[in-house]
Enzyme design. Structure first.
Site, PDB file in Angstrom:
ATOM      1  N   GLU A  24       0.834  -1.214   0.000  1.00  9.53           N
ATOM      2  CA  GLU A  24       0.000   0.000   0.000  1.00  9.53           C
ATOM      3  C   GLU A  24       0.867   1.263   0.000  1.00  9.53           C
ATOM      4  O   GLU A  24       2.075   1.202   0.264  1.00  9.53           O
ATOM      5  CB  GLU A  24      -0.923   0.015   1.223  1.00  9.53           C
ATOM      6  CG  GLU A  24      -0.179   0.007   2.550  1.00  9.53           C
ATOM      7  CD  GLU A  24      -0.993   0.599   3.702  1.00  9.53           C
ATOM      8  OE1 GLU A  24      -1.582   1.684   3.540  1.00  9.53           O
ATOM      9  OE2 GLU A  24      -1.011  -0.037   4.777  1.00  9.53           O
ATOM     10  N   LYS A 157      -2.912  -2.045  15.557  1.00 15.81           N
ATOM     11  CA  LYS A 157      -2.247  -1.277  16.622  1.00 15.81           C
ATOM     12  C   LYS A 157      -3.151  -1.093  17.816  1.00 15.81           C
ATOM     13  O   LYS A 157      -4.372  -1.044  17.680  1.00 15.81           O
ATOM     14  CB  LYS A 157      -1.859   0.100  16.088  1.00 15.81           C
ATOM     15  CG  LYS A 157      -0.597   0.107  15.291  1.00 15.81           C
ATOM     16  CD  LYS A 157       0.086   1.479  15.365  1.00 15.81           C
ATOM     17  CE  LYS A 157       1.444   1.417  14.717  1.00 15.81           C
ATOM     18  NZ  LYS A 157       1.437   1.765  13.314  1.00 15.81           N
TER      19      LYS A 157
HETATM   20  N1  PSU Z   1      -2.140   1.512  10.768  1.00 14.51           N
HETATM   21  C1  PSU Z   1      -0.804   1.658  10.876  1.00 14.51           C
HETATM   22  N2  PSU Z   1      -0.139   2.345   9.917  1.00 14.51           N
HETATM   23  C2  PSU Z   1      -0.782   2.904   8.836  1.00 14.51           C
HETATM   24  C3  PSU Z   1      -2.194   2.714   8.737  1.00 14.51           C
HETATM   25  C4  PSU Z   1      -2.824   2.012   9.710  1.00 14.51           C
HETATM   26  O1  PSU Z   1      -0.218   1.172  11.823  1.00 14.51           O
HETATM   27  O2  PSU Z   1      -0.138   3.532   7.994  1.00 14.51           O
HETATM   28  C5  PSU Z   1      -2.933   3.277   7.531  1.00 14.51           C
HETATM   29  C6  PSU Z   1      -3.297   2.156   6.546  1.00 14.51           C
HETATM   30  O3  PSU Z   1      -3.213   2.671   5.224  1.00 14.51           O
HETATM   31  C7  PSU Z   1      -4.748   1.855   6.879  1.00 14.51           C
HETATM   32  C8  PSU Z   1      -5.248   3.214   7.247  1.00 14.51           C
HETATM   33  O4  PSU Z   1      -5.482   1.309   5.805  1.00 14.51           O
HETATM   34  O5  PSU Z   1      -4.171   3.822   7.956  1.00 14.51           O
HETATM   35  C9  PSU Z   1      -6.491   3.168   8.084  1.00 14.51           C
HETATM   36  O6  PSU Z   1      -6.993   4.457   8.236  1.00 14.51           O
HETATM   37  P1  PSU Z   1      -8.423   4.678   8.937  1.00 14.51           P
HETATM   38  O7  PSU Z   1      -8.218   4.313  10.376  1.00 14.51           O
HETATM   39  O8  PSU Z   1      -8.711   6.128   8.728  1.00 14.51           O
HETATM   40  O9  PSU Z   1      -9.377   3.788   8.239  1.00 14.51           O
END
Ligand code: PSU
Ligand code: MN
Length: 306
Positions: A24, A157
């Site tokens: 990604e 996380k």
């Molecule tokens: N968790 C991490 N590092 C990241 C992300 C999540 O530890 O870089 C990024 C990923 O691209 C994931 C996104 O798909 O954040 C999720 O964002 P949201 O919580 O806004 O859906």
């Protein structure tokens, strides 16, 4: 397709049924600061290549989705960082129609990897249900329920509400498979005390499971949750404390929507003086090793007979 471009290398590998793994781009733009983000992106690609796997980093440039980005494209995205658009499923049509640039989250990367014919995708961690606001559910979770893709990661996380995240995945019908563990990994630490839905103990077992999932045409995804090796794990207590502080700050500062995750990642890195970032980088590379071995095994199995 005019809006989806495979790099020549990725196209060739897919044509010859050689192993390909998707990566990604939001982790580069929003997950880590420059220049560590660029270095990590390059190193993760190198880990895959070292195991005979072709990396396919996915991102959007001027309204065209690139599956397999070249060095220049990767650098431009890494330099732009938070100024780059963060694209999940809901944003795709708009970014393409308006010919914008964008970094793809887990959800958007799954969609494009699947359209390109890739079944394995490596990242650090998936999004989930937020601790500060339980109505903030990442589109990653619903995507896992509707797109047949194996996401290799270190779980989620602890910025997230992990019990609710796992419940949501169960409702979505997502196979949450532990790699050599029955305990769902919590990113910086190998255990969360919460159960996975199943377990495999080798890359070939993981590949067989994915192959079956594809064969049965469930059309839902799976998570291969790889625990961070003990020697790479971050100092648990320091990260846990920083996480609690960062979540409180995000609520106080009224951080909302897709800015929550990048805000928390940045704050935890600051509060731990870079300790969380160091562990994050090491862990993504470890996930890439496991994902690569699995992709090699999947390629040996060939296309699933439907
Ligand atoms: N968790 C991490 N590092 C990241 C992300 C999540 O530890 O870089 C990024 C990923 O691209 C994931 C996104 O798909 O954040 C999720 O964002 P949201 O919580 O806004 O859906
Ligand atoms: Mn969200």
């Amino acid at each position: 397709m005019a809006w989806l471009k495979l790099s020549p290398e990725v196209e060739q590998a897919l044509k010859n049924a050689r192993p390909v793994v998707a990566l990604e781009s939001t982790i580069i733009s929003h997950g880590m600061p420059y220049p560590q983000n660029l270095k990590t992106a390059q190193e993760v690609e190198a880990v895959l290549r070292g195991k005979g796997v072709v990396p396919a980093t996915i991102g959007i440039l001027k309204g065209v989705v690139h599956v397999g980005m070249d060095a220049e494209q990767l650098e431009a995205l890494a330099r732009r960082g938070l100024a780059c658009r963060k694209v999940s499923r809901r944003d795709i049509a708009q970014v393409l129609a308006q010919k914008q640039d964008g970094a793809t989250t887990v959800s958007a990367t799954m969609i494009f990897a699947h359209q390109a014919g890739i079944s394995i995708f490596v990242t650090g961690g998936i999004g989930g249900v937020h601790r500060g606001d339980a109505s903030d559910v990442s589109a990653d979770l619903t995507e896992l329920g509707r797109t047949p893709m194996c996401v290799v990661c270190a779980g989620a996380k602890s910025i997230l509400d992990l019990p609710r995240t796992l419940e949501f995945l169960e409702t979505q019908g997502v196979c949450v498979c532990g790699y050599g563990t029955d305990d769902f990994p919590a990113f910086f630490t190998p255990t969360s005390g919460l159960p996975t839905s199943c377990r495999v103990d080798s890359p070939s077992q993981a590949a067989e499971l994915l192959q079956k999932q594809l064969q049965v045409q469930l059309n839902s995804g799976m998570v291969l949750a790889v625990p961070v090796p003990e020697h790479l794990s971050a100092e648990g207590k320091a990260v846990e404390e920083a996480t609690r502080t960062a979540v409180e700050e995000s609520v106080k500062q009224n951080i909302k929507g897709n800015e929550v995750t990048p805000f928390l990642l940045k704050r935890i890195n600051e509060l731990t003086q870079g300790e969380s970032l160091r562990a994050n980088i090491a862990l993504v590379k470890h996930n890439a090793e496991v994902g690569a071995l699995m992709a090699v095994e999947l390629a040996k199995l060939g296309r699933p007979k439907l």
